[in-house]
Structures are given as C-alpha cells and as structure tokens.
Design a protein around this motif. Structure first.
Motif, PDB file in Angstrom:
ATOM      1  N   GLU A 183     -16.969  27.015 -24.293  1.00 20.32           N
ATOM      2  CA  GLU A 183     -18.022  26.546 -25.202  1.00 20.32           C
ATOM      3  C   GLU A 183     -18.538  27.682 -26.093  1.00 20.32           C
ATOM      4  O   GLU A 183     -18.528  28.850 -25.707  1.00 20.32           O
ATOM      5  CB  GLU A 183     -19.190  25.962 -24.403  1.00 20.32           C
ATOM      6  CG  GLU A 183     -18.880  24.625 -23.758  1.00 20.32           C
ATOM      7  CD  GLU A 183     -20.045  24.105 -22.929  1.00 20.32           C
ATOM      8  OE1 GLU A 183     -20.990  24.897 -22.673  1.00 20.32           O
ATOM      9  OE2 GLU A 183     -20.011  22.928 -22.523  1.00 20.32           O
ATOM     10  N   TYR A 184     -19.024  27.283 -27.270  1.00 24.88           N
ATOM     11  CA  TYR A 184     -19.698  28.199 -28.183  1.00 24.88           C
ATOM     12  C   TYR A 184     -21.134  27.701 -28.284  1.00 24.88           C
ATOM     13  O   TYR A 184     -21.368  26.492 -28.379  1.00 24.88           O
ATOM     14  CB  TYR A 184     -19.001  28.180 -29.544  1.00 24.88           C
ATOM     15  CG  TYR A 184     -19.533  29.168 -30.544  1.00 24.88           C
ATOM     16  CD1 TYR A 184     -19.310  30.532 -30.402  1.00 24.88           C
ATOM     17  CD2 TYR A 184     -20.272  28.732 -31.650  1.00 24.88           C
ATOM     18  CE1 TYR A 184     -19.790  31.440 -31.323  1.00 24.88           C
ATOM     19  CE2 TYR A 184     -20.751  29.629 -32.584  1.00 24.88           C
ATOM     20  CZ  TYR A 184     -20.518  30.991 -32.418  1.00 24.88           C
ATOM     21  OH  TYR A 184     -21.000  31.888 -33.344  1.00 24.88           O
ATOM     22  N   PRO A 185     -22.142  28.579 -28.255  1.00 25.82           N
ATOM     23  CA  PRO A 185     -23.535  28.141 -28.156  1.00 25.82           C
ATOM     24  C   PRO A 185     -23.972  27.201 -29.283  1.00 25.82           C
ATOM     25  O   PRO A 185     -23.631  27.409 -30.452  1.00 25.82           O
ATOM     26  CB  PRO A 185     -24.309  29.463 -28.218  1.00 25.82           C
ATOM     27  CG  PRO A 185     -23.350  30.493 -27.732  1.00 25.82           C
ATOM     28  CD  PRO A 185     -22.002  30.046 -28.223  1.00 25.82           C
ATOM     29  N   GLN A 186     -24.749  26.180 -28.917  1.00 23.77           N
ATOM     30  CA  GLN A 186     -25.183  25.177 -29.879  1.00 23.77           C
ATOM     31  C   GLN A 186     -25.984  25.784 -31.025  1.00 23.77           C
ATOM     32  O   GLN A 186     -25.806  25.390 -32.189  1.00 23.77           O
ATOM     33  CB  GLN A 186     -26.006  24.099 -29.174  1.00 23.77           C
ATOM     34  CG  GLN A 186     -25.205  23.217 -28.230  1.00 23.77           C
ATOM     35  CD  GLN A 186     -25.999  22.024 -27.746  1.00 23.77           C
ATOM     36  OE1 GLN A 186     -27.024  21.661 -28.318  1.00 23.77           O
ATOM     37  NE2 GLN A 186     -25.527  21.395 -26.670  1.00 23.77           N
ATOM     38  N   GLU A 187     -26.865  26.721 -30.723  1.00 22.52           N
ATOM     39  CA  GLU A 187     -27.698  27.293 -31.787  1.00 22.52           C
ATOM     40  C   GLU A 187     -26.867  28.066 -32.806  1.00 22.52           C
ATOM     41  O   GLU A 187     -27.198  28.104 -33.996  1.00 22.52           O
ATOM     42  CB  GLU A 187     -28.796  28.185 -31.195  1.00 22.52           C
ATOM     43  CG  GLU A 187     -28.322  29.387 -30.401  1.00 22.52           C
ATOM     44  CD  GLU A 187     -28.004  29.094 -28.949  1.00 22.52           C
ATOM     45  OE1 GLU A 187     -27.782  30.052 -28.173  1.00 22.52           O
ATOM     46  OE2 GLU A 187     -27.984  27.890 -28.574  1.00 22.52           O
ATOM     47  N   ARG A 188     -25.747  28.647 -32.353  1.00 22.14           N
ATOM     48  CA  ARG A 188     -24.878  29.364 -33.297  1.00 22.14           C
ATOM     49  C   ARG A 188     -24.078  28.385 -34.147  1.00 22.14           C
ATOM     50  O   ARG A 188     -23.817  28.638 -35.324  1.00 22.14           O
ATOM     51  CB  ARG A 188     -23.954  30.316 -32.534  1.00 22.14           C
ATOM     52  CG  ARG A 188     -24.711  31.427 -31.830  1.00 22.14           C
ATOM     53  CD  ARG A 188     -23.811  32.601 -31.512  1.00 22.14           C
ATOM     54  NE  ARG A 188     -24.519  33.636 -30.778  1.00 22.14           N
ATOM     55  CZ  ARG A 188     -24.088  34.885 -30.646  1.00 22.14           C
ATOM     56  NH1 ARG A 188     -22.947  35.258 -31.202  1.00 22.14           N
ATOM     57  NH2 ARG A 188     -24.789  35.769 -29.967  1.00 22.14           N
ATOM     58  N   TRP A 189     -23.670  27.258 -33.536  1.00 20.60           N
ATOM     59  CA  TRP A 189     -23.043  26.208 -34.343  1.00 20.60           C
ATOM     60  C   TRP A 189     -23.995  25.758 -35.450  1.00 20.60           C
ATOM     61  O   TRP A 189     -23.592  25.613 -36.618  1.00 20.60           O
ATOM     62  CB  TRP A 189     -22.697  25.007 -33.470  1.00 20.60           C
ATOM     63  CG  TRP A 189     -21.406  25.063 -32.737  1.00 20.60           C
ATOM     64  CD1 TRP A 189     -21.223  25.109 -31.387  1.00 20.60           C
ATOM     65  CD2 TRP A 189     -20.082  25.058 -33.303  1.00 20.60           C
ATOM     66  NE1 TRP A 189     -19.878  25.137 -31.077  1.00 20.60           N
ATOM     67  CE2 TRP A 189     -19.162  25.104 -32.230  1.00 20.60           C
ATOM     68  CE3 TRP A 189     -19.608  25.021 -34.610  1.00 20.60           C
ATOM     69  CZ2 TRP A 189     -17.776  25.110 -32.433  1.00 20.60           C
ATOM     70  CZ3 TRP A 189     -18.217  25.028 -34.816  1.00 20.60           C
ATOM     71  CH2 TRP A 189     -17.325  25.079 -33.739  1.00 20.60           C
ATOM     72  N   ALA A 190     -25.243  25.502 -35.083  1.00 22.44           N
ATOM     73  CA  ALA A 190     -26.220  25.014 -36.055  1.00 22.44           C
ATOM     74  C   ALA A 190     -26.455  26.032 -37.167  1.00 22.44           C
ATOM     75  O   ALA A 190     -26.527  25.667 -38.360  1.00 22.44           O
ATOM     76  CB  ALA A 190     -27.536  24.692 -35.344  1.00 22.44           C
ATOM     77  N   GLU A 191     -26.555  27.309 -36.813  1.00 19.55           N
ATOM     78  CA  GLU A 191     -26.767  28.341 -37.822  1.00 19.55           C
ATOM     79  C   GLU A 191     -25.571  28.431 -38.769  1.00 19.55           C
ATOM     80  O   GLU A 191     -25.740  28.557 -39.991  1.00 19.55           O
ATOM     81  CB  GLU A 191     -27.007  29.692 -37.152  1.00 19.55           C
ATOM     82  CG  GLU A 191     -27.344  30.800 -38.131  1.00 19.55           C
ATOM     83  CD  GLU A 191     -27.540  32.148 -37.458  1.00 19.55           C
ATOM     84  OE1 GLU A 191     -27.768  33.138 -38.174  1.00 19.55           O
ATOM     85  OE2 GLU A 191     -27.453  32.209 -36.205  1.00 19.55           O
ATOM     86  N   ALA A 192     -24.359  28.344 -38.223  1.00 17.66           N
ATOM     87  CA  ALA A 192     -23.170  28.392 -39.071  1.00 17.66           C
ATOM     88  C   ALA A 192     -23.116  27.185 -40.002  1.00 17.66           C
ATOM     89  O   ALA A 192     -22.750  27.310 -41.180  1.00 17.66           O
ATOM     90  CB  ALA A 192     -21.915  28.450 -38.204  1.00 17.66           C
TER      91      ALA A 192
END
Length: 374
Positions: A206-215
């Motif tokens: 998994e890749y962190p949700q908050e980093r997905w959102a920022e990207a």
C-alpha cells in the motif's frame, strides 16, 4: 527436447494473480507459435477473468490451489477432481510457471499425477521423476531477471521462441459505454484526465492515502488533469476516502467497471499511476505509460516494454514477507532505498511521461539480467 516438436496440446499452469498471467503471455505465444499447439491455461479465479482476453489461450481451467495465497483455496477432493480432469484431456506436455520465491513441485505434482508425459519447470532441487525437463533455478542468488524474461527463458529451454515479446491483451470496443459511465460520474471526457489506482491485494504494498490525495491535488492544480481513482468494488470505500481528501477535480470510479471495461479505461488513459499490482501489467499490455509506486517485494515485476517511471520504496519491516527467498533479496539487494516517494516525485514522473512522445522515452524495467554474486 525434440519430443516437444510433436506437442499439440500443452497445459500451462500459472496459479497466481492476474498480473502474473499477463506477464506469462509472451511465453504462451512462444509455445503456441513454435509448436502450433493448443494452449490450455490452468489458473486461479483471480486471473481467470483476464484469461478470456488473452488471444494465445484456447481454453481456461480455473482452479485455486491451496499452496498459493487466496481466499478461494480448494480442498483435497477438489485437487483429486482437477487431476482427473487433466488426465481426461490427454495433454502432450505441461509447463509450470513460477516466480523465483515459489516452490514449483506441488504444482508440478498435478501434472505428474495426471500422467502428462512431458513436464517443464524451474526447480532448485533435483526433482527426479517429477520433471522430464528440469531447469535449475539460479534466481535470486546468482541472477535476477524480469518475470517476462524468466518465463521466456524457461520455454526457450525446450526450443520455443517468439519475435514478439510484448504482453498480450485483446479488448472489445467498449470505450463508448466506458465514456458514458465516466460522464455519469461527472467526468468531462473532453478534458484531460488520468488514472490513479491505489488498491492492492497485499497491505504491504500500500501507498499512504494522504500521499495519494496530495499527488492528486497537484495533478489537478499543477498539471490540469482530472483524476480518476479506480479499484474493485471492495476498494470503493478506500477510494472514496482518498477522493474526499483530494477534493475538486477528482472522482471515485472504483467498482464502476467490469474487468473488460476497466482494461479499456486503462488503454484510453494518457498515463496511469498505480501501486505494483495487476493494473500495471494491463497498462503494459495496452501500451499505456505508467508510474509505479513500487513496494520492493519481488523486484522483477516492473512494467514491461512500455514507457514507465518506477518509484521504489521499502516495505515496512513488520509487513515484510516471511518467505526466506524474498527475505534474502530484501537483505542483500533492497537495502539502499529507504525513502517513500512523495507527491512531488509522482508529479515529476507523470510530467516526464506525458511531456514527450512515447517513442522518445526510455523503458525503465529489468528487461535484462543482473548478476549479483551474493
């Protein structure tokens, strides 16, 4: 080896995930073209859906073996039943495809008990009568090859070759209905959009949700894209959580598409950003540029023969595999990368892939052989 020239019914056993089967397609093509053979694939319920879209496959047998991680594993009676089914089909040969961290012998035993006369696989120890064609497995201790090259080298040992080493996927024309579904979700298909795929079968990747959102926010605000978060139906809530954090210009379409529609969506995307999962290999099979957030488990599953950027990071210690072969790779080969890629890294990779024509881009993957001597 010459006995293989007469093989007209070949069973190929690939009891893993969808991405694993897609990476085997060049080897299937080599067998089919070289021997003019009918190809039957025995695969898992996780991969059976994509098998119907692979033109090299003539028949699919779906069976979830108990020695591969799945929630659908079959019991003892089912194992006996599938052996009887294989016996009735009277195959000329069987090829067992594995990743280097797997023991092939339980799978090989299916072909042995079914009386299939020629049996090919990689194996570390001497399999004696279980294999008629034994290829000693030197991975990952001496070499590491891309999975596609590993499979092609296996069938080459019995004289099977192909000039076309691309992944294979044949899609029906489903774009009109896919586009309609996107429009119903509020996506303006006349404006630029890209796919972000956060869902993965194993938590360790998994890749962190908050980093997905920022990207995603940066893709919207800095690059002018609409962002589509994709995934299975079971991943809808996770995608909704990320979309809620990302805000305007992003859309949760997880669970909205059948597999063939999802593959069509990937084929139409200008770029896909994904964790290391089957979506990456669908993108490779449809020649879609891909940014991979690559948790380093098995390092030989990067995008094959497609423009790509691979952003690697280590799996947290508590989530790392207990498989000794994978642990060996982690100890000796994956110990130089520590930092997880950030949103700016993702945006830079997307920008690099979309700025230039695909033909001008390097393909970043392990298409060759690396020698380690560890």
């Amino acid at each position: 080896m010459n006995n293989w020239l007469n093989c007209k019914k070949i069973l190929c056993i690939r009891p893993d995930n969808m991405g694993d089967l897609l990476m085997t397609t060049p080897a299937l093509r080599a067998l089919k073209q070289t021997f003019n053979a009918q190809i039957t694939v025995l695969t898992s319920s996780m991969a059976a859906g994509i098998a119907s879209m692979i033109p090299e496959i003539d028949e699919v047998i779906t069976f979830d073996v108990p020695w591969v991680k799945t929630s659908m594993a079959s019991g003892q009676e089912a194992v006996t039943a599938v052996v009887n089914q294989l016996k009735q089909q009277q195959f000329d040969a069987a090829v067992t495809f594995t990743v280097y961290s797997q023991n092939p012998l339980p799978t090989v035993m299916l072909a042995y008990l079914a009386g299939i006369p020629l049996r090919l696989a990689y194996c570390r120890e001497n399999p004696y009568q279980l294999l008629t064609n034994w290829v000693p497995d030197k991975e990952p201790y001496d070499i590491i090859r891309h999975q596609v090259r590993r499979d092609l080298d296996l069938v080459a040992s019995v004289g099977a070759f192909t000039e076309d080493e691309r992944l294979s996927l044949q899609l029906p024309d489903l774009w009109p209905q896919v586009a309609q579904k996107l429009q119903q979700q509020g996506v303006d298909i006349q404006k630029p959009w890209l796919v972000m795929h956060p869902g993965v079968s194993e938590p360790k990747r998994e890749y962190p949700q908050e980093r997905w959102a920022e990207a995603a926010q940066k893709a919207v605000n800095e690059l002018g894209y609409q962002v589509l978060f994709t995934g299975s139906g079971s991943e809808h809530a996770m995608a909704a959580s990320i979309q809620g954090l990302a805000g305007v210009g992003t859309f949760n379409v997880a669970g909205q598409f059948k597999l063939s529609e999802f593959a069509t969506l990937i084929a139409q995307a200008p770029v896909v950003v994904s964790v290391n999962t089957g979506t990456v290999h669908i993108a490779a099979a449809t020649n879609t540029p891909t940014v991979v957030l690559y948790a380093l488990t098995n390092p030989q599953h990067t995008p094959w023969m497609v423009p790509s950027q691979v952003l690697s990071y280590l799996v947290p210690p508590q989530a790392q595999s207990k498989n000794e072969v994978i642990m060996h790779v982690s100890r000796y080969l994956n110990n130089t990368i520590t930092e997880m890629p950030c949103a700016d890294d993702i945006i830079a990779a997307v920008n690099a892939l979309t700025r230039q024509h695909a033909a001008e881009l390097p393909v970043i993957n392990l298409t060759g052989i690396k020698h380690f001597g560890v």
